[in-house]
Design an enzyme around this catalytic site. Sequence first.
Site, PDB file in Angstrom:
ATOM      1  N   GLY A   1      72.159  22.003  98.208  1.00 40.79           N
ATOM      2  CA  GLY A   1      72.639  21.503  99.497  1.00 40.79           C
ATOM      3  C   GLY A   1      74.156  21.492  99.607  1.00 40.79           C
ATOM      4  O   GLY A   1      74.863  22.053  98.765  1.00 40.79           O
TER       5      GLY A   1
ATOM      6  N   ASP B   1      59.821  19.479  94.759  1.00 42.08           N
ATOM      7  CA  ASP B   1      59.971  18.515  95.837  1.00 42.08           C
ATOM      8  C   ASP B   1      60.527  17.183  95.295  1.00 42.08           C
ATOM      9  O   ASP B   1      59.845  16.482  94.545  1.00 42.08           O
ATOM     10  CB  ASP B   1      58.581  18.311  96.462  1.00 42.08           C
ATOM     11  CG  ASP B   1      58.618  17.392  97.654  1.00 42.08           C
ATOM     12  OD1 ASP B   1      59.699  16.825  97.952  1.00 42.08           O
ATOM     13  OD2 ASP B   1      57.561  17.233  98.297  1.00 42.08           O
TER      14      ASP B   1
ATOM     15  N   LYS C   1      70.545   5.616 106.074  1.00 43.77           N
ATOM     16  CA  LYS C   1      71.705   5.390 105.204  1.00 43.77           C
ATOM     17  C   LYS C   1      71.959   3.896 104.987  1.00 43.77           C
ATOM     18  O   LYS C   1      72.224   3.471 103.863  1.00 43.77           O
ATOM     19  CB  LYS C   1      72.950   6.092 105.772  1.00 43.77           C
ATOM     20  CG  LYS C   1      72.883   7.624 105.663  1.00 43.77           C
ATOM     21  CD  LYS C   1      72.761   8.082 104.230  1.00 43.77           C
ATOM     22  CE  LYS C   1      72.531   9.555 104.068  1.00 43.77           C
ATOM     23  NZ  LYS C   1      72.233   9.964 102.683  1.00 43.77           N
TER      24      LYS C   1
ATOM     25  N   TYR D   1      69.122   9.032 110.974  1.00 42.08           N
ATOM     26  CA  TYR D   1      69.931   9.323 109.785  1.00 42.08           C
ATOM     27  C   TYR D   1      70.744   8.088 109.369  1.00 42.08           C
ATOM     28  O   TYR D   1      70.735   7.674 108.217  1.00 42.08           O
ATOM     29  CB  TYR D   1      70.853  10.499 110.109  1.00 42.08           C
ATOM     30  CG  TYR D   1      71.825  10.875 109.022  1.00 42.08           C
ATOM     31  CD1 TYR D   1      71.381  11.405 107.828  1.00 42.08           C
ATOM     32  CD2 TYR D   1      73.201  10.731 109.213  1.00 42.08           C
ATOM     33  CE1 TYR D   1      72.278  11.777 106.834  1.00 42.08           C
ATOM     34  CE2 TYR D   1      74.096  11.107 108.236  1.00 42.08           C
ATOM     35  CZ  TYR D   1      73.643  11.620 107.049  1.00 42.08           C
ATOM     36  OH  TYR D   1      74.533  11.986 106.073  1.00 42.08           O
TER      37      TYR D   1
END
Length: 318
Positions: free
Chosen positions: A11, A53, A147, A143
């Site tokens: 990522g 995963d 967080k 999101y």
Amino acid sequence: MPKILVTGATGQIGSELTLALREKYGGDNVVALGHKKEPTKELKDSGPFEKGDATDKNFLESLIDQYQIDTIYHLVGILSAAGEENPDNAWLVNVNSLKHVLDLAKEKGLKQVFWPSSIAAFGLGSPRDNTPQATIMDPNTIYGITKISGELLCNYYYNKYRLDVRSLRYPGLISYVTPPGGGTTDYAIDIFYQALEHKTYTSFLREDTMLPMMYMPDAIKGTIDLMETPNSKIRTRLSYNFTALSFTPKEIADEIKKHIPDFVCQFVPDRRQNIADTWPRTIDDTPARRDWGWQHEYDLAKMTEDMLKHLRAKLKIK
Ligand code: SER
């Protein structure tokens, strides 16, 4: 030497942090875990690479056992704009997998866990300028909700089990390595590619939308520095405010124009504007600078110059 597992290794942060950790601790001591995205040759060749995963607890446990892992950088995550497309998946990836990692770390007596939070953990109730470390946090994107939930979980595992978990509230991260991937701040990456390839870019944020940002080399250095700081100096187990600079789409476009004079930038806000409008403009990261000596190196001019230089080479543009 720590024995490290990096989830989300292909990522945005993982692609570079994994290589930096291998440089520092040796390739064999840093296991990279990717899933759907193919690893670069460098990532595959510089140390162990596993595919699977990161939301599967049994799979994570088997990796910890196989490689005798004592430190996890749990970077896997769905970013803000992508999260709004599939909130259930954002929760699964961002929160459930963190809970698995924290439980495994507790059960197996791991030494350290790192987990990335974000400026998205703030919301409309938070002051938008010079946003302090401790303030109202009422995010309204899934999101951001994942967080702030993750921060609270990390803090809980530290207080209850003394698990050494550390975290940073990353601003928008800018890098020439991974292409933009579902973030609201990702316009500030795409603009460089478009400026070089097409001399034109349409920003999905208004020209005056100021957001906190950081060049990736600073982010990598700060992350490793935080993890190497003696435990006694870490004063928050929620997550540290962490920033380098703030700019607007117009300011970065003007900076790029200094290098590419015929570059034209337009501003056509879309749904991502609504997300950006709830985030801080500037962040106060005094606690990070005081507690563990955080210092950034790149300002807008220096970052722009370096991005263009590396992207020109990558895209083979003169
Ligand atoms: N860069 C992230 C995003 O835009 C914020 O943490 O989603």
